[in-house]
Design a protein around this motif. Structure first.
Motif, PDB file in Angstrom:
ATOM      1  N   GLY A  46       0.811  -1.207   0.000  1.00  0.00           N
ATOM      2  CA  GLY A  46       0.000   0.000   0.000  1.00  0.00           C
ATOM      3  C   GLY A  46       0.846   1.260   0.000  1.00  0.00           C
ATOM      4  O   GLY A  46       2.016   1.259  -0.385  1.00  0.00           O
ATOM      5  N   ARG A  47       0.256   2.344   0.464  1.00  0.00           N
ATOM      6  CA  ARG A  47       0.912   3.652   0.433  1.00  0.00           C
ATOM      7  C   ARG A  47       1.500   4.062   1.779  1.00  0.00           C
ATOM      8  O   ARG A  47       1.958   5.195   1.937  1.00  0.00           O
ATOM      9  N   ARG A  48       1.488   3.177   2.743  1.00  0.00           N
ATOM     10  CA  ARG A  48       2.013   3.531   4.052  1.00  0.00           C
ATOM     11  C   ARG A  48       3.513   3.778   3.956  1.00  0.00           C
ATOM     12  O   ARG A  48       4.249   2.975   3.374  1.00  0.00           O
ATOM     13  N   PRO A  49       4.006   4.886   4.527  1.00  0.00           N
ATOM     14  CA  PRO A  49       5.441   5.176   4.427  1.00  0.00           C
ATOM     15  C   PRO A  49       6.286   4.165   5.191  1.00  0.00           C
ATOM     16  O   PRO A  49       5.845   3.596   6.194  1.00  0.00           O
ATOM     17  N   LEU A  50       7.513   3.979   4.718  1.00  0.00           N
ATOM     18  CA  LEU A  50       8.418   3.049   5.371  1.00  0.00           C
ATOM     19  C   LEU A  50       8.739   3.513   6.788  1.00  0.00           C
ATOM     20  O   LEU A  50       8.799   2.717   7.727  1.00  0.00           O
ATOM     21  N   ALA A  51       8.947   4.806   6.952  1.00  0.00           N
ATOM     22  CA  ALA A  51       9.202   5.387   8.279  1.00  0.00           C
ATOM     23  C   ALA A  51       8.402   6.680   8.397  1.00  0.00           C
ATOM     24  O   ALA A  51       8.302   7.435   7.433  1.00  0.00           O
ATOM     25  N   ARG A  52       7.842   6.908   9.563  1.00  0.00           N
ATOM     26  CA  ARG A  52       7.049   8.116   9.786  1.00  0.00           C
ATOM     27  C   ARG A  52       7.236   8.589  11.219  1.00  0.00           C
ATOM     28  O   ARG A  52       7.337   7.775  12.141  1.00  0.00           O
ATOM     29  N   ALA A  53       7.308   9.893  11.399  1.00  0.00           N
ATOM     30  CA  ALA A  53       7.401  10.465  12.737  1.00  0.00           C
ATOM     31  C   ALA A  53       6.010  10.526  13.352  1.00  0.00           C
ATOM     32  O   ALA A  53       5.069  11.032  12.746  1.00  0.00           O
ATOM     33  N   CYS A  54       5.872   9.999  14.552  1.00  0.00           N
ATOM     34  CA  CYS A  54       4.609  10.039  15.294  1.00  0.00           C
ATOM     35  C   CYS A  54       4.879  10.768  16.609  1.00  0.00           C
ATOM     36  O   CYS A  54       5.719  10.330  17.401  1.00  0.00           O
ATOM     37  N   LEU A  55       4.202  11.882  16.819  1.00  0.00           N
ATOM     38  CA  LEU A  55       4.446  12.684  18.012  1.00  0.00           C
ATOM     39  C   LEU A  55       3.962  11.946  19.251  1.00  0.00           C
ATOM     40  O   LEU A  55       2.799  11.571  19.355  1.00  0.00           O
ATOM     41  N   ASP A  56       4.862  11.729  20.188  1.00  0.00           N
ATOM     42  CA  ASP A  56       4.571  10.980  21.408  1.00  0.00           C
ATOM     43  C   ASP A  56       3.919  11.902  22.434  1.00  0.00           C
ATOM     44  O   ASP A  56       4.493  12.930  22.802  1.00  0.00           O
ATOM     45  N   TRP A  57       2.720  11.557  22.914  1.00  0.00           N
ATOM     46  CA  TRP A  57       1.986  12.480  23.783  1.00  0.00           C
ATOM     47  C   TRP A  57       2.529  12.551  25.200  1.00  0.00           C
ATOM     48  O   TRP A  57       2.235  13.498  25.930  1.00  0.00           O
ATOM     49  N   THR A  58       3.335  11.565  25.628  1.00  0.00           N
ATOM     50  CA  THR A  58       3.949  11.675  26.949  1.00  0.00           C
ATOM     51  C   THR A  58       5.355  12.270  26.875  1.00  0.00           C
ATOM     52  O   THR A  58       5.754  13.039  27.747  1.00  0.00           O
ATOM     53  N   GLU A  59       6.098  11.934  25.848  1.00  0.00           N
ATOM     54  CA  GLU A  59       7.471  12.418  25.719  1.00  0.00           C
ATOM     55  C   GLU A  59       7.568  13.746  24.973  1.00  0.00           C
ATOM     56  O   GLU A  59       8.591  14.431  25.046  1.00  0.00           O
ATOM     57  N   ARG A  60       6.498  14.094  24.227  1.00  0.00           N
ATOM     58  CA  ARG A  60       6.475  15.350  23.449  1.00  0.00           C
ATOM     59  C   ARG A  60       7.590  15.393  22.409  1.00  0.00           C
ATOM     60  O   ARG A  60       8.109  16.451  22.068  1.00  0.00           O
ATOM     61  N   ARG A  61       7.965  14.220  21.943  1.00  0.00           N
ATOM     62  CA  ARG A  61       8.954  14.092  20.875  1.00  0.00           C
ATOM     63  C   ARG A  61       8.485  13.000  19.932  1.00  0.00           C
ATOM     64  O   ARG A  61       7.691  12.137  20.332  1.00  0.00           O
ATOM     65  N   PRO A  62       8.949  12.987  18.690  1.00  0.00           N
ATOM     66  CA  PRO A  62       8.489  11.950  17.763  1.00  0.00           C
ATOM     67  C   PRO A  62       9.179  10.611  17.971  1.00  0.00           C
ATOM     68  O   PRO A  62      10.376  10.549  18.240  1.00  0.00           O
ATOM     69  N   HIS A  63       8.386   9.558  17.857  1.00  0.00           N
ATOM     70  CA  HIS A  63       8.947   8.212  17.832  1.00  0.00           C
ATOM     71  C   HIS A  63       8.689   7.606  16.451  1.00  0.00           C
ATOM     72  O   HIS A  63       7.971   8.171  15.632  1.00  0.00           O
ATOM     73  N   LEU A  64       9.272   6.438  16.204  1.00  0.00           N
ATOM     74  CA  LEU A  64       9.201   5.822  14.880  1.00  0.00           C
ATOM     75  C   LEU A  64       7.879   5.103  14.666  1.00  0.00           C
ATOM     76  O   LEU A  64       7.512   4.208  15.408  1.00  0.00           O
ATOM     77  N   GLY A  65       7.173   5.502  13.585  1.00  0.00           N
ATOM     78  CA  GLY A  65       5.969   4.822  13.160  1.00  0.00           C
ATOM     79  C   GLY A  65       6.163   4.291  11.752  1.00  0.00           C
ATOM     80  O   GLY A  65       7.283   4.042  11.314  1.00  0.00           O
ATOM     81  N   GLY A  66       5.072   4.132  11.012  1.00  0.00           N
ATOM     82  CA  GLY A  66       5.170   3.628   9.651  1.00  0.00           C
ATOM     83  C   GLY A  66       5.440   2.130   9.605  1.00  0.00           C
ATOM     84  O   GLY A  66       5.328   1.418  10.607  1.00  0.00           O
ATOM     85  N   VAL A  67       5.819   1.644   8.420  1.00  0.00           N
ATOM     86  CA  VAL A  67       6.073   0.216   8.220  1.00  0.00           C
ATOM     87  C   VAL A  67       7.184  -0.280   9.138  1.00  0.00           C
ATOM     88  O   VAL A  67       7.082  -1.345   9.760  1.00  0.00           O
ATOM     89  N   ALA A  68       8.269   0.500   9.261  1.00  0.00           N
ATOM     90  CA  ALA A  68       9.405   0.084  10.086  1.00  0.00           C
ATOM     91  C   ALA A  68       9.027   0.035  11.566  1.00  0.00           C
ATOM     92  O   ALA A  68       9.411  -0.906  12.279  1.00  0.00           O
ATOM     93  N   GLY A  69       8.284   1.025  12.026  1.00  0.00           N
ATOM     94  CA  GLY A  69       7.862   1.028  13.418  1.00  0.00           C
ATOM     95  C   GLY A  69       6.971  -0.157  13.738  1.00  0.00           C
ATOM     96  O   GLY A  69       7.095  -0.792  14.792  1.00  0.00           O
ATOM     97  N   ALA A  70       6.054  -0.463  12.816  1.00  0.00           N
ATOM     98  CA  ALA A  70       5.152  -1.604  13.016  1.00  0.00           C
ATOM     99  C   ALA A  70       5.923  -2.915  13.009  1.00  0.00           C
ATOM    100  O   ALA A  70       5.656  -3.817  13.813  1.00  0.00           O
ATOM    101  N   ALA A  71       6.894  -3.026  12.112  1.00  0.00           N
ATOM    102  CA  ALA A  71       7.683  -4.264  12.023  1.00  0.00           C
ATOM    103  C   ALA A  71       8.489  -4.490  13.296  1.00  0.00           C
ATOM    104  O   ALA A  71       8.578  -5.613  13.811  1.00  0.00           O
ATOM    105  N   LEU A  72       9.093  -3.416  13.815  1.00  0.00           N
ATOM    106  CA  LEU A  72       9.895  -3.538  15.030  1.00  0.00           C
ATOM    107  C   LEU A  72       9.027  -3.929  16.217  1.00  0.00           C
ATOM    108  O   LEU A  72       9.406  -4.802  17.022  1.00  0.00           O
ATOM    109  N   CYS A  73       7.856  -3.341  16.330  1.00  0.00           N
ATOM    110  CA  CYS A  73       6.937  -3.674  17.426  1.00  0.00           C
ATOM    111  C   CYS A  73       6.465  -5.114  17.311  1.00  0.00           C
ATOM    112  O   CYS A  73       6.470  -5.864  18.305  1.00  0.00           O
TER     113      CYS A  73
END
Length: 236
Positions: free
Chosen positions: A169-196
């Motif tokens: 699909g069109r989901r990006p390989l890596a995407r910044a997702c703003l973390d609501w507790t840390e107030r900084r971006p963590h890794l999302g997207g295909v790579a973030g999902a694969a790692l999780c």
């Protein structure tokens, strides 16, 4: 000449779906990436089953949830990663002063566990998510200077670690997702999902409690120390 945008009525109707506390409680609960029954969501939101059923119908009609039935049970889940991103991004806009303070030791413990490590739909968030993101960046596997992007070395690292990147699909390989507790971006997207997914499947991380909280196991500490040089203390 009229400057009315024809999308405005539908935009307003969509925004109204998010302007109800019970519906928002359901959406936030479903960020764990799993399917819930109406009864489970009713107990979580503290409302009657008939009430939550009406709200879920609106969320399904609005395209935020999908549903499936198995026998007598009706299950709902978020409609996809883009919905999860929308919910998490909006949640991150809520200032820390607006978050209600825990009323019991149990609530405080659950909140601390969520802040240390949790799932954000299908990727890792909280302090754990930030530590992993920083480690990938420090080793030149992930770039953040022009938006999140895996480097060639990063793609090779995932392959060498046995973590499959399912690029569909069109989901990006890596995407910044703003973390609501840390107030900084963590890794999302295909790579973030694969790692999780890999962390949970291999037992590097396990779910704890009834919320989205996860913790790193001893095996996970050793693996992440070996693969990313992360000190065990940063993961506990």
């Amino acid at each position: 000449m009229s400057t009315n945008d024809p999308r405005a009525p539908e935009f307003a109707a969509f925004a109204a779906l998010l302007a109800d506390e019970t519906r928002v409680r359901c959406l936030l609960a479903l960020l764990d990436g799993r399917a819930w029954t109406a009864g489970e969501l009713a107990r979580h939101a503290g409302v009657a089953a008939s009430t939550v059923s009406e709200h879920l119908g609106k969320l399904v009609s609005g395209g935020l949830l999908t549903e499936e039935r198995q026998g007598r049970h009706r299950y709902v889940r978020l409609a996809g990663p883009s919905v999860a991103q929308l919910v998490e991004d909006l949640a991150a806009r809520v200032g820390p002063d607006a978050v209600r303070q825990p009323r019991t030791l149990r609530e405080a413990g659950a909140g601390s566990a969520m802040a240390r490590g949790r799932t954000c739909y299908d990727h890792l968030a909280g302090r754990l998510g930030i530590v992993l993101t920083d480690a990938l960046t420090a080793r030149g596997l992930l770039r953040q200077d022009t938006g999140f992007a895996l480097t060639d070395d990063g793609v090779d690292w995932f392959d060498a670690a046995g973590i499959a990147l399912r690029r569909t699909g069109r989901r990006p390989l890596a995407r910044a997702c703003l973390d609501w507790t840390e107030r900084r971006p963590h890794l999302g997207g295909v790579a973030g999902a694969a790692l999780c997914r890999h962390a949970l499947d291999t037992g590097w991380c396990v779910r704890i409690g009834s919320q989205r909280a996860v913790k790193v196991t001893g095996e996970g500490e050793r693996a992440l120390g070996r693969l990313l040089g992360i000190d065990a203390g940063a993961l506990s």
